[in-house]
Design a protein around this motif. Structure first.
Motif, PDB file in Angstrom:
ATOM      1  N   GLY A  68       0.802  -1.221   0.000  1.00 51.06           N
ATOM      2  CA  GLY A  68       0.000   0.000   0.000  1.00 51.06           C
ATOM      3  C   GLY A  68       0.832   1.267   0.000  1.00 51.06           C
ATOM      4  N   ILE A  69       0.248   2.314   0.597  1.00 49.32           N
ATOM      5  CA  ILE A  69       0.875   3.640   0.600  1.00 49.32           C
ATOM      6  C   ILE A  69       1.941   3.699   1.696  1.00 49.32           C
ATOM      7  CG2 ILE A  69       0.407   6.125   0.877  1.00 49.32           C
ATOM      8  CD1 ILE A  69      -2.593   5.418   0.265  1.00 49.32           C
ATOM      9  N   ILE A  70       2.979   4.506   1.471  1.00 51.42           N
ATOM     10  CA  ILE A  70       3.957   4.789   2.521  1.00 51.42           C
ATOM     11  C   ILE A  70       4.025   6.308   2.663  1.00 51.42           C
ATOM     12  CG2 ILE A  70       6.352   4.506   3.278  1.00 51.42           C
ATOM     13  CD1 ILE A  70       6.575   2.119   1.337  1.00 51.42           C
ATOM     14  N   TRP A  71       3.314   6.870   3.624  1.00 54.93           N
ATOM     15  CA  TRP A  71       3.260   8.337   3.719  1.00 54.93           C
ATOM     16  C   TRP A  71       4.540   8.913   4.298  1.00 54.93           C
ATOM     17  CZ3 TRP A  71      -0.029  10.676   0.899  1.00 54.93           C
ATOM     18  CH2 TRP A  71      -1.305  10.148   0.692  1.00 54.93           C
ATOM     19  N   PRO A  72       5.046  10.003   3.697  1.00 57.11           N
ATOM     20  CA  PRO A  72       6.094  10.771   4.383  1.00 57.11           C
ATOM     21  C   PRO A  72       5.467  11.369   5.654  1.00 57.11           C
ATOM     22  CG  PRO A  72       5.729  11.583   2.114  1.00 57.11           C
ATOM     23  CD  PRO A  72       4.644  10.611   2.419  1.00 57.11           C
ATOM     24  N   THR A  73       6.270  11.525   6.685  1.00 63.84           N
ATOM     25  CA  THR A  73       5.765  12.031   7.959  1.00 63.84           C
ATOM     26  C   THR A  73       4.978  13.335   7.802  1.00 63.84           C
ATOM     27  OG1 THR A  73       7.655  11.050   9.028  1.00 63.84           O
ATOM     28  CG2 THR A  73       6.510  12.747  10.267  1.00 63.84           C
ATOM     29  N   SER A  74       5.476  14.235   6.947  1.00 59.88           N
ATOM     30  CA  SER A  74       4.872  15.572   6.880  1.00 59.88           C
ATOM     31  C   SER A  74       3.423  15.588   6.408  1.00 59.88           C
ATOM     32  CB  SER A  74       5.710  16.467   5.964  1.00 59.88           C
ATOM     33  OG  SER A  74       5.771  15.907   4.670  1.00 59.88           O
ATOM     34  N   VAL A  75       2.979  14.552   5.698  1.00 58.77           N
ATOM     35  CA  VAL A  75       1.612  14.600   5.170  1.00 58.77           C
ATOM     36  C   VAL A  75       0.756  13.383   5.535  1.00 58.77           C
ATOM     37  CG1 VAL A  75       2.279  16.064   3.228  1.00 58.77           C
ATOM     38  CG2 VAL A  75       2.248  13.590   2.930  1.00 58.77           C
ATOM     39  N   ALA A  76       1.284  12.495   6.376  1.00 54.23           N
ATOM     40  CA  ALA A  76       0.526  11.287   6.744  1.00 54.23           C
ATOM     41  C   ALA A  76      -0.810  11.689   7.363  1.00 54.23           C
ATOM     42  CB  ALA A  76       1.334  10.463   7.736  1.00 54.23           C
ATOM     43  N   PRO A  77      -1.888  10.974   7.034  1.00 52.81           N
ATOM     44  CA  PRO A  77      -3.200  11.352   7.583  1.00 52.81           C
ATOM     45  C   PRO A  77      -3.215  11.268   9.115  1.00 52.81           C
ATOM     46  CG  PRO A  77      -3.321   9.222   6.445  1.00 52.81           C
ATOM     47  CD  PRO A  77      -1.985   9.797   6.147  1.00 52.81           C
ATOM     48  N   PHE A  78      -2.601  10.229   9.663  1.00 50.38           N
ATOM     49  CA  PHE A  78      -2.297  10.129  11.089  1.00 50.38           C
ATOM     50  C   PHE A  78      -0.889   9.580  11.154  1.00 50.38           C
ATOM     51  CE2 PHE A  78      -6.900   9.684  10.926  1.00 50.38           C
ATOM     52  CZ  PHE A  78      -7.331  10.510  11.955  1.00 50.38           C
ATOM     53  N   LEU A  79      -0.129   9.998  12.143  1.00 48.99           N
ATOM     54  CA  LEU A  79       1.249   9.508  12.222  1.00 48.99           C
ATOM     55  C   LEU A  79       1.314   8.113  12.804  1.00 48.99           C
ATOM     56  CD1 LEU A  79       2.937  12.834  13.334  1.00 48.99           C
ATOM     57  CD2 LEU A  79       3.200  11.669  11.153  1.00 48.99           C
ATOM     58  N   VAL A  80       0.375   7.834  13.730  1.00 48.21           N
ATOM     59  CA  VAL A  80       0.440   6.547  14.424  1.00 48.21           C
ATOM     60  C   VAL A  80      -0.921   5.865  14.403  1.00 48.21           C
ATOM     61  CG1 VAL A  80       1.022   5.409  16.611  1.00 48.21           C
ATOM     62  CG2 VAL A  80       2.187   7.540  15.981  1.00 48.21           C
ATOM     63  N   ASN A  81      -0.914   4.585  14.090  1.00 48.34           N
ATOM     64  CA  ASN A  81      -2.130   3.771  14.189  1.00 48.34           C
ATOM     65  C   ASN A  81      -1.935   2.814  15.355  1.00 48.34           C
ATOM     66  OD1 ASN A  81      -4.502   2.350  13.656  1.00 48.34           O
ATOM     67  ND2 ASN A  81      -3.516   1.031  12.118  1.00 48.34           N
ATOM     68  N   ILE A  82      -2.833   2.869  16.330  1.00 45.92           N
ATOM     69  CA  ILE A  82      -2.704   1.998  17.499  1.00 45.92           C
ATOM     70  C   ILE A  82      -3.700   0.852  17.338  1.00 45.92           C
ATOM     71  CG2 ILE A  82      -2.779   1.911  20.027  1.00 45.92           C
ATOM     72  CD1 ILE A  82      -2.568   5.071  19.889  1.00 45.92           C
ATOM     73  N   ILE A  83      -3.175  -0.326  17.115  1.00 40.49           N
ATOM     74  CA  ILE A  83      -4.049  -1.487  16.894  1.00 40.49           C
ATOM     75  C   ILE A  83      -4.317  -2.187  18.223  1.00 40.49           C
ATOM     76  CG2 ILE A  83      -4.142  -3.813  15.892  1.00 40.49           C
ATOM     77  CD1 ILE A  83      -2.778  -2.762  13.425  1.00 40.49           C
ATOM     78  N   ASN A  84      -5.575  -2.320  18.546  1.00 43.44           N
ATOM     79  CA  ASN A  84      -5.948  -3.097  19.724  1.00 43.44           C
ATOM     80  C   ASN A  84      -6.194  -4.539  19.281  1.00 43.44           C
ATOM     81  OD1 ASN A  84      -6.904  -4.163  22.045  1.00 43.44           O
ATOM     82  ND2 ASN A  84      -8.505  -2.619  22.394  1.00 43.44           N
ATOM     83  N   LEU A  85      -5.363  -5.469  19.779  1.00 45.63           N
ATOM     84  CA  LEU A  85      -5.508  -6.869  19.360  1.00 45.63           C
ATOM     85  C   LEU A  85      -6.698  -7.536  20.028  1.00 45.63           C
ATOM     86  CD1 LEU A  85      -1.970  -8.513  19.170  1.00 45.63           C
ATOM     87  CD2 LEU A  85      -3.471  -7.798  17.313  1.00 45.63           C
ATOM     88  N   LYS A  86      -7.110  -7.014  21.178  1.00 48.22           N
ATOM     89  CA  LYS A  86      -8.223  -7.640  21.889  1.00 48.22           C
ATOM     90  C   LYS A  86      -9.191  -6.585  22.419  1.00 48.22           C
ATOM     91  CE  LYS A  86      -8.976 -11.859  24.258  1.00 48.22           C
ATOM     92  NZ  LYS A  86      -8.643 -12.755  25.330  1.00 48.22           N
TER      93      LYS A  86
END
Ligand code: ATP
Ligand code: MG
Length: 444
Positions: free
Chosen positions: A336-354
């Protein structure tokens, strides 16, 4: 923000009409939704990227001393009749009649409109130079709208305009914008090449297109590799001499669009090793054109000799919405996409496994809040989806950092961190999350 509250229509397959990777990925990542041919709605994720690009473009215009205004999308035909472009523009112009049957149009660009603003208020050389810009939607009824927002019919453009007393001063305005463009594209994570473009028949005109090299580019570009290695110092705007030096250093090296290219000259001036040729996506265009509009539209000023003369003008465009696609074209992989930091829609995605585990949920929210307080925008993936689906969506959307919070690691005070560009993952103590992410994002 939690993904369960977010409007994110991720698609499994890309639509069959999406020919190029950026269009496919923008559709799959739920960034845009087509309204009609070449016209799109921007969905939450796409809009965030568009806004971030717009902000960087704006900051660099402001930094260069350009004044922001906002002109309307609908313009009166009269102005275009004055400049002589009303007929010339042909079918690309969307023409509208209002209820009074007055001829109006949806602006494809704003030279006439801005010249009208200028001539109403600026009368003397003492008030020059003037630099104005706006970021506004344009409409061009393109013959072949294609590649999603890359060549749309309705698109967002930053267009700036300069007004100067004479050719010498006009050149300086042009050079300032040249620098502003290099700075802007660099901040967007792009290597944009200024290529000399056709500047029409009038002597003294200057024109450059800023292009980024990608296989899907619509035109061919040629340049000297040395052009790519020039750097600009932070205080560039502190003196005109510096600006002139830097830009003239660029102008020394060969560069040309296909309609300006001279193969013989290219081979004579540039050694084989330094010849760069490729397909280019035009993300910006700057143009100095003297009195092309000020003459027919009578935008003249009184000089210090008391004589009236036409003001010298230039116009400077950046395709803001095209940039979203252009960045994706240059920064993606099979996932998929690899956003440069300056324009990423969110910098961090926090995945909850449970999701059903309260401790996991609490931790996700805690990390999310800590990040937000530090100015790092993040989103929590709390959807009832499999871990696999969450990972693949995270890679598809291209968040620079993904954090994985699960009960087993949490027991030991740890979370997993994944970096999109490098593709590696690591187990880290959650107390270090903020520090590691900050280091990572600032180092880029
Ligand atoms: P092109 O050669 O790609 O048709 P242009 O030379 O007509 O573009 P300009 O008038 O120079 O375009 O517009 C300034 C910038 O706006 C371009 O450099 C490009 O980035 C962007 N742009 C132009 N047309 C479109 C379009 N149809 N869709 C998206 N962006 C566009
Ligand atoms: Mg152009």
């Amino acid at each position: 923000m939690r993904l369960t509250n977010y409007f994110l229509p991720v698609l499994k397959e890309s639509p069959s009409d999406a020919e190029i990777i950026s269009h496919q990925l923008m559709m799959r990542a739920g960034m845009i939704s087509q309204s009609s041919s070449g016209i799109y709605s921007w969905l939450p994720l796409g809009l965030r990227v568009l806004k971030k690009i717009e902000s960087i473009v704006r900051e660099e215009q402001d930094f260069a001393g350009v004044n922001e205004i906002l002109m309307p999308t609908i313009q009166p035909a009269e102005l275009w009749k004055e400049s002589g472009r009303y007929e010339d523009y042909g079918k690309e112009m969307l023409r509208i009649n209002d209820r009074q049957d007055r001829e109006m149009l949806y602006g494809p660009t704003n030279e006439e409109q801005v010249t009208d603003i200028f001539r109403r208020s600026i009368k003397s050389y003492k008030e020059l130079p003037q630099l104005l810009y706006h970021i506004q939607w344009k409409f061009r009824d393109e013959l072949r709208p294609r590649f999603g927002v890359m060549r749309g019919r309705e698109f967002l453009m930053k267009d700036a305009y300069s007004f100067d007393l004479n050719q010498e001063e006009a050149k300086l305005s042009y050079y300032k914008m040249f620098i502003a463009y290099l700075r802007t594209f660099e901040r967007l994570g792009l290597n944009a090449i200024p290529v000399a473009a056709d500047s029409g028949p009038i002597g003294g005109n200057l024109s450059h297109e800023f292009s980024i090299v990608a296989d899907t580019g619509e035109s061919e570009i040629f340049c000297d590799k040395n052009l790519l290695e020039i750097s600009i110092d932070e205080n560039i705007y502190s003196s005109n001499d510096k600006i002139i030096d830097v830009v003239e250093n660029y102008l020394k090296f060969y560069s040309a669009t296909d309609d300006k290219h001279d193969a013989k000259k290219f081979n004579n001036l540039v050694s084989k090793d330094n010849q760069v040729t490729g397909r280019g996506i035009e993300v910006g265009h700057i143009f100095s054109f003297g009195d092309k509009y000020s003459n027919p539209m009578k935008a003249s000023i009184i000089g210090n000799d008391g004589k009236m003369s036409n003001v010298y003008m230039g116009s400077y465009g950046i395709g803001v919405s095209r940039l979203v696609a252009a960045i994706i074209e240059t920064s993606n992989d099979e996932k998929g996409i690899i956003w440069p930091t300056s324009v990423a829609p969110f910098l961090v995605n926090i995945i909850n496994l449970k999701n059903k585990d309260d401790k996991c949920m609490d931790k996700c929210i805690e990390i999310h809040n800590d990040l937000e307080r530090s100015g790092i925008d993040s989103i929590v993936d709390d959807r009832d989806e499999s871990a696999g689906k969450k990972f693949s969506d995270s890679d598809l959307i291209g968040f620079p950092v993904t954090l994985v919070v699960g009960p087993r690691e949490l027991e030991n005070g740890n979370v997993e961190i994944r970096f999109r560009r490098e593709g590696n993952n690591q187990i880290i103590p959650y107390d270090n999350v903020l520090k590691i992410i900050k280091n990572k994002l600032f180092e880029e």
